[in-house]
Design a protein around this motif. Structure first.
Motif, short mmCIF file in Angstrom:
data_model
loop_
_atom_site.label_atom_id
_atom_site.label_comp_id
_atom_site.label_asym_id
_atom_site.label_seq_id
_atom_site.Cartn_x
_atom_site.Cartn_y
_atom_site.Cartn_z
N GLU A 266 0.82 -1.20 0.00
CA GLU A 266 0.00 0.00 0.00
C GLU A 266 0.86 1.26 0.00
N CYS A 267 0.56 2.19 -0.89
CA CYS A 267 1.30 3.45 -0.93
C CYS A 267 0.65 4.44 0.03
N PRO A 268 1.31 5.56 0.30
CA PRO A 268 0.72 6.52 1.25
C PRO A 268 -0.64 7.08 0.80
N GLN A 269 -0.96 6.95 -0.47
CA GLN A 269 -2.29 7.38 -0.94
C GLN A 269 -3.35 6.32 -0.68
N GLY A 270 -2.94 5.20 -0.14
CA GLY A 270 -3.91 4.18 0.25
C GLY A 270 -4.23 3.15 -0.83
N ASN A 271 -3.43 3.11 -1.89
CA ASN A 271 -3.66 2.10 -2.93
C ASN A 271 -2.60 1.00 -2.89
N MET A 272 -3.03 -0.21 -3.17
CA MET A 272 -2.12 -1.35 -3.18
C MET A 272 -1.52 -1.50 -4.57
N HIS A 273 -0.23 -1.23 -4.70
CA HIS A 273 0.44 -1.32 -6.00
C HIS A 273 1.03 -2.71 -6.22
N ILE A 274 0.73 -3.29 -7.37
CA ILE A 274 1.26 -4.63 -7.67
C ILE A 274 2.69 -4.51 -8.18
N LEU A 316 -4.80 5.08 -12.60
CA LEU A 316 -3.57 5.69 -12.10
C LEU A 316 -3.76 6.22 -10.69
N CYS A 317 -2.76 5.96 -9.86
CA CYS A 317 -2.82 6.44 -8.48
C CYS A 317 -2.23 7.84 -8.41
N GLU A 318 -2.73 8.62 -7.48
CA GLU A 318 -2.24 10.00 -7.32
C GLU A 318 -0.77 10.06 -6.92
N CYS A 319 -0.25 8.98 -6.38
CA CYS A 319 1.15 9.01 -5.95
C CYS A 319 2.10 9.06 -7.14
N GLY A 320 1.58 8.75 -8.34
CA GLY A 320 2.39 8.86 -9.54
C GLY A 320 3.04 7.57 -9.99
ZN ZN Z 1 0.00 5.04 -5.15
#
Ligand code: ZN
Length: 430
Positions: A266-274, A316-320
């Motif tokens: 999980e990234c700090p934006q709360g999404n789990m990146h594969i 796309l996640c906001e974390c980039g």
């Molecule tokens: Zn992210």
């Protein structure tokens, strides 16, 4: 421990045990900010190399590929792989010897998974596989400004005998971590005081929750941490609330298993990146996650069914970071709730309590247990409350339509073994 010394000890350990760790970490850092297409290229390249190897060196996959007319030499897209049947834990156990790669001389170590769903699986894990896994964790820690050698608190395992404790403490000291040995308020108070000088906390999420709750209830010291990592089980909404209050952080989740490696973080934006550089995650017709791990040379893991229902999300996640996302990971090992007339996915409980949290602002630590058809005992770790109970029963009725009789109990505290992993447990065969 001094930060430089901690890093030095970590590096020395890695040199011995995981010589390729830092090289693989550097590679992962290079692909961290790649766009979707470039990442996909990396993924395909690594997959092709791995699949060719598996088709040549693993007797089991050589046979499976031939039977399903899959030719790794012409592999150019993951659609090509769909003809290869799924692999289950049962297959990895019964075909264990044939799955292992032959004529492969990389250093390997025995890895073992026990798991709650029965039989244990043992396999040999090659150095690059183990190191890549650690490198992936290291990259993910960077997202929180944390290094694995930073001072950290560790919540793991109960019941360490005092003889073991000496050894454990020594090993912990070398890894710049400390753990909680018993769960008295006094001990937790000392633990939270130590955490004030640590950068992160790591452990089973239900235990993180338990500690956070004790800290909040007793007004103990509230350390500000950079990361609170919860492992190996479902993270309920209520865990976040307590963790935020106690440590200033939500519980960060990771997704993976010994045989699959780290799948997502999980990234700090709360999404789990594969971790797409190293694996391919797909879903079958039942929505269950299948993983192919490109680092698993010694014991190839291909289209391995993890038994988790997941949703894949390409947005796309906001974390980039362009790594695709996995959402709603739930329902370990196909657990089914058996009603009088129908069956229901265990996942249903997840939605019931999600709704209660969103609509009624009711956050609960719960566990559902079934031992006979049509009946489920719902354990709620809260003082009994008629109003809340009515809300819970109402929501249950919406999903199970009266097909299951729910008895709600309020145990004082979940016992440690019971709550360890799952929010639904059944002794019935589904
Ligand atoms: Zn992210």
């Amino acid at each position: 421990m001094n930060k430089n010394l901690a890093r030095l000890i970590f590096e020395q350990g890695a040199k011995r045990r995981n010589p390729s760790l830092f090289r693989q970490y550097d590679e992962l850092k290079q692909s961290e900010w790649l766009g979707k297409e470039a990442l996909h290229e990396v993924q395909l390249k690594n997959a092709a190399q791995f699949l060719r190897f598996a088709g040549k060196h693993s007797p089991y996959y050589r046979r499976l590929f031939a039977e399903s007319s899959f030719d790794p030499k012409t592999f150019s897209d993951f659609d090509d792989l769909k003809v290869v049947p799924e692999t289950s834990k049962g297959v990895l156990i019964s075909e264990n010897k044939a799955v292992h790669a032959q004529d492969f001389d990389e250093l390997t170590r025995i890895a073992e998974t026990s798991g709650t769903s029965g039989a244990a699986l043992e396999f040999r894990r090659n150095e690059r596989w183990d190191s890549l896994n650690r490198a992936s964790v290291m990259r993910a820690y960077d997202w929180y400004g944390v290094k694995p050698w930073d001072r950290n608190g560790y919540l793991w395992g109960y019941n360490i005998s005092s003889r073991q404790a000496v050894k454990v403490k020594l090993l912990d000291a070398l890894q710049n971590r400390f753990r909680l040995f018993n769960y008295s308020v006094e001990e937790i108070g000392r633990f939270s005081h130590k955490l004030a000088n640590a950068s992160f906390l790591n452990g089973y999420s239900s235990m993180v929750y338990e500690i956070a709750k004790v800290i909040n209830e007793n007004n103990l010291e509230r350390p500000a941490l950079k990361m609170v990592k919860g492992t190996s089980e479902m993270i309920l909404d209520i865990y976040h609330r307590e963790s935020l209050q106690a440590f200033g952080r939500k519980v960060t989740s990771e997704y993976g298993a010994a045989e699959s490696g780290l799948i997502a973080f999980e990234c700090p934006q709360g999404n789990m990146h594969i971790n797409v550089e190293n694996l391919f995650l797909e879903t079958n017709d039942q929505g269950e996650a299948l993983v192919t791990n490109f680092a698993s040379y010694s014991f190839p893991i291909i289209r391995y069914n993890l038994g988790d229902a997941v949703t894949l999300d390409n947005s796309l996640c906001e974390c980039g970071r362009a790594h695709p996302l996995v959402k709603d990971i739930s329902g370990r090992k196909g657990a089914k709730v058996i009603g009088t007339t129908g069956t229901y996915p265990a996942l249903t409980f997840y939605y019931v309590f999600k709704n209660l949290a969103l609509q009624n602002n009711l956050l609960m630590s719960y566990k559902a247990v079934q031992s006979e058809p049509g009946k489920v005992t719902l354990l709620i770790e809260d003082p009994a409350n008629k109003k809340h109970e009515a809300a819970v029963q109402g929501e249950l009725l919406r999903y199970f339509d009266g097909d299951i009789h729910f008895e709600i109990q309020y145990p004082d505290k979940f016992d440690a073994t019971r709550k360890k992993r799952q929010y639904f447990e059944s002794t019935l065969k589904s």
